[in-house]
Scaffold this motif. Structure first.
Motif, short mmCIF file in Angstrom:
data_model
loop_
_atom_site.label_atom_id
_atom_site.label_comp_id
_atom_site.label_asym_id
_atom_site.label_seq_id
_atom_site.Cartn_x
_atom_site.Cartn_y
_atom_site.Cartn_z
N PRO A 10 -50.63 -4.19 -52.41
CA PRO A 10 -49.82 -5.12 -53.49
C PRO A 10 -51.75 -5.18 -54.69
CG PRO A 10 -50.07 -6.58 -51.31
CD PRO A 10 -50.91 -4.79 -51.27
N ALA A 12 -51.20 -5.76 -58.27
CA ALA A 12 -50.39 -6.44 -59.62
C ALA A 12 -51.06 -7.89 -59.91
CB ALA A 12 -48.63 -7.10 -58.99
N GLY A 13 -52.52 -8.15 -59.26
CA GLY A 13 -52.90 -9.31 -59.14
C GLY A 13 -53.94 -9.14 -61.53
N LEU A 14 -54.11 -9.87 -61.88
CA LEU A 14 -54.83 -10.54 -62.94
C LEU A 14 -56.29 -9.24 -63.08
CD1 LEU A 14 -53.61 -14.06 -64.22
CD2 LEU A 14 -52.65 -11.07 -64.55
N GLY A 15 -56.72 -9.47 -61.72
CA GLY A 15 -58.08 -8.95 -62.53
C GLY A 15 -59.33 -9.63 -62.61
N THR A 16 -58.78 -10.72 -63.32
CA THR A 16 -59.97 -12.18 -63.54
C THR A 16 -61.12 -11.87 -63.87
OG1 THR A 16 -59.97 -13.41 -62.11
CG2 THR A 16 -57.88 -13.44 -64.63
N ARG A 17 -61.88 -11.46 -62.36
CA ARG A 17 -63.53 -11.10 -62.31
C ARG A 17 -64.35 -10.17 -62.54
NH1 ARG A 17 -62.99 -11.85 -55.97
NH2 ARG A 17 -60.69 -11.24 -56.16
N LYS A 27 -57.80 -2.93 -62.62
CA LYS A 27 -58.52 -3.47 -61.22
C LYS A 27 -58.98 -2.33 -60.36
CE LYS A 27 -58.33 -6.53 -58.19
NZ LYS A 27 -58.43 -7.86 -57.67
N GLN A 105 -43.87 -6.59 -60.08
CA GLN A 105 -43.57 -7.68 -59.76
C GLN A 105 -43.73 -8.38 -61.31
OE1 GLN A 105 -47.47 -9.45 -58.23
NE2 GLN A 105 -46.71 -11.33 -57.33
N PRO A 108 -47.45 -13.04 -61.88
CA PRO A 108 -48.38 -13.00 -60.59
C PRO A 108 -48.65 -14.55 -60.04
CG PRO A 108 -49.91 -13.12 -62.38
CD PRO A 108 -48.09 -12.93 -63.34
N LYS A 109 -47.31 -14.44 -59.03
CA LYS A 109 -47.16 -15.37 -58.46
C LYS A 109 -47.37 -15.18 -57.17
CE LYS A 109 -42.11 -15.09 -60.68
NZ LYS A 109 -40.77 -14.32 -59.68
N GLY A 110 -48.32 -15.09 -56.88
CA GLY A 110 -48.84 -14.23 -55.58
C GLY A 110 -48.81 -13.49 -54.63
N ASP A 133 -58.88 -3.79 -53.50
CA ASP A 133 -60.57 -4.73 -52.97
C ASP A 133 -61.37 -4.37 -52.20
OD1 ASP A 133 -58.14 -5.68 -54.31
OD2 ASP A 133 -59.21 -7.57 -54.73
P1 UTP Z 1 -57.17 -11.14 -56.39
O1 UTP Z 1 -56.84 -13.08 -55.44
O2 UTP Z 1 -58.02 -10.74 -55.42
O3 UTP Z 1 -56.73 -11.67 -57.20
O4 UTP Z 1 -55.70 -10.73 -55.17
P2 UTP Z 1 -56.42 -11.31 -58.64
O5 UTP Z 1 -55.95 -11.19 -59.17
O6 UTP Z 1 -56.35 -8.95 -58.09
O7 UTP Z 1 -58.13 -10.90 -58.77
P3 UTP Z 1 -59.04 -11.97 -59.61
O8 UTP Z 1 -58.59 -13.27 -58.64
O9 UTP Z 1 -57.98 -12.37 -60.76
O10 UTP Z 1 -60.56 -11.24 -60.11
C1 UTP Z 1 -55.76 -10.09 -54.01
C2 UTP Z 1 -54.93 -9.24 -53.81
O11 UTP Z 1 -53.51 -9.61 -54.11
C3 UTP Z 1 -52.85 -8.91 -55.02
C4 UTP Z 1 -53.62 -8.43 -55.43
O12 UTP Z 1 -53.87 -7.34 -56.65
C5 UTP Z 1 -54.78 -7.97 -54.95
O13 UTP Z 1 -54.96 -6.18 -54.54
N1 UTP Z 1 -51.69 -9.69 -55.72
C6 UTP Z 1 -52.55 -11.30 -55.97
C7 UTP Z 1 -50.71 -9.43 -56.41
O14 UTP Z 1 -49.79 -8.03 -56.20
N2 UTP Z 1 -49.59 -9.99 -56.72
C8 UTP Z 1 -49.89 -11.53 -56.84
O15 UTP Z 1 -49.52 -11.90 -57.95
C9 UTP Z 1 -51.64 -11.94 -56.69
#
Ligand code: UTP
Length: 295
Positions: A10, A12-17, A27, A105, A108-110, A133
């Protein structure tokens, strides 16, 4: 014997950090030394016998897909220039044709939602999930350790490690029923509990082996912690049917989704590398122990 052949990544997260870097760079493409994070996860999966790699991506992640493409023009130039080391480094990014799939995805629904999207490609077999990560430095790659353990412990399996109690609110945490060596049988998982309410300090780390029954549960769950569809909630919902265990892997985990973790991983992996360690070690010593002289 059921082999674990497929892995879901997975990403698709935003990687805001890591903003602003992650405004235009996924990220998972941030480098740890000379390899992007995704390469560490894919190498770990390959070492565990994974043959099919399913990435859950999102808008803005095309660099990740391009990374695994053959770079024919670049390879030709390197070949002509006799740059064999650089060519070999590129070779390690090449995956056999037809082994990679990318699913989008939409929002980013989780993590739970991201994993649920792999249902059609995974089908009716157990599979691995790796969160890139979490980089694990281990004598035997962590997923391979889990695949071995899974042979004798069917059901969902999550990687775990003990964290300082003050940090439980950053993790999924195990409510442990019993322990036998590296395996903990689990009564339940609690997502991001406050330290005072955490059932243990055993945290879930980003490696999972999941039974296909997880997909039905993922379709049923509602938004949980942080308003997101949580993989933890689906695992909990399947607890009485499939069973859940925690696997205490041997190795050191770095949270490379955070700046602090990526810095620490850079030091650890840098000191491991024969071609880097001597000069790096000198630098670290001069900076932190200037009173000690190094020849
Ligand atoms: P994180 O909790 O690290 O969130 O997601 P994030 O968005 O990647 O990073 P921050 O917190 O904003 O910096 C944990 C894992 O789940 C994936 C992320 O890509 C990461 O591998 N993820 C999370 C998804 O694929 N989709 C989502 O909707 C949320």
């Amino acid at each position: 014997m059921t082999r674990i052949r497929k892995a879901v990544f997975p990403v698709a997260g935003l990687g805001t950090r890591f903003l602003p870097a992650t405004k235009s760079v996924p990220k998972e493409m941030l480098p740890l030394l000379d390899r992007p994070l995704i390469q560490y996860a894919v190498d770990e999966a390959r070492a565990a016998g994974i043959e099919e790699f399913i990435f859950i991506t999102s808008a803005g992640k095309s660099a990740l897909e391009d990374y695994f493409d053959t770079a024919a023009a670049l390879e030709m130039r390197l070949e002509r220039a006799g740059k064999t080391e650089a060519l070999a480094a590129l070779g390690r990014t090449r995956m056999p044709a037809g082994t990679l799939s990318f699913i989008r995805q939409d929002r980013p629904k989780g993590l739970g939602h991201a994993v649920s999207l792999a249902r059609r490609l995974v089908g009716d077999e157990p599979f691995a999930v790796l969160l890139p990560d979490d980089v694990i430095r281990a004598p035997r790659p962590a997923l391979a350790q889990m695949v071995d353990a899974y042979e004798h412990n069917r059901g969902h399996m999550v990687a775990t490690m003990t964290v300082p109690r003050a940090k439980t609110a950053s993790y999924g945490v195990l409510d442990v029923l019993s322990e036998n060596g590296r395996i903990a049988k689990v009564r339940g998982l609690v997502e991001k509990p406050d330290p005072g309410k955490a059932p243990s300090a055993k945290a879930v780390i980003g490696r999972y082996i999941l039974e296909p029954s997880i997909f039905d549960k993922l379709d049923m769950i509602t938004p949980g912690s942080g308003g997101e569809l949580q993989l933890t909630d689906a695992i909990n919902a399947d607890l009485s049917t499939a069973g859940v265990s925690g696997y205490r892997f041997s190795g050191e985990r770095f949270d490379c989704g955070s700046i602090q973790g990526l810095i620490q991983a850079t030091v650890a992996f840098g000191l491991d590398r024969p071609d880097l360690c001597e000069e790096f070690d000198k630098f670290v010593h001069q900076r932190f122990f200037p009173w000690r002289s190094i020849a």
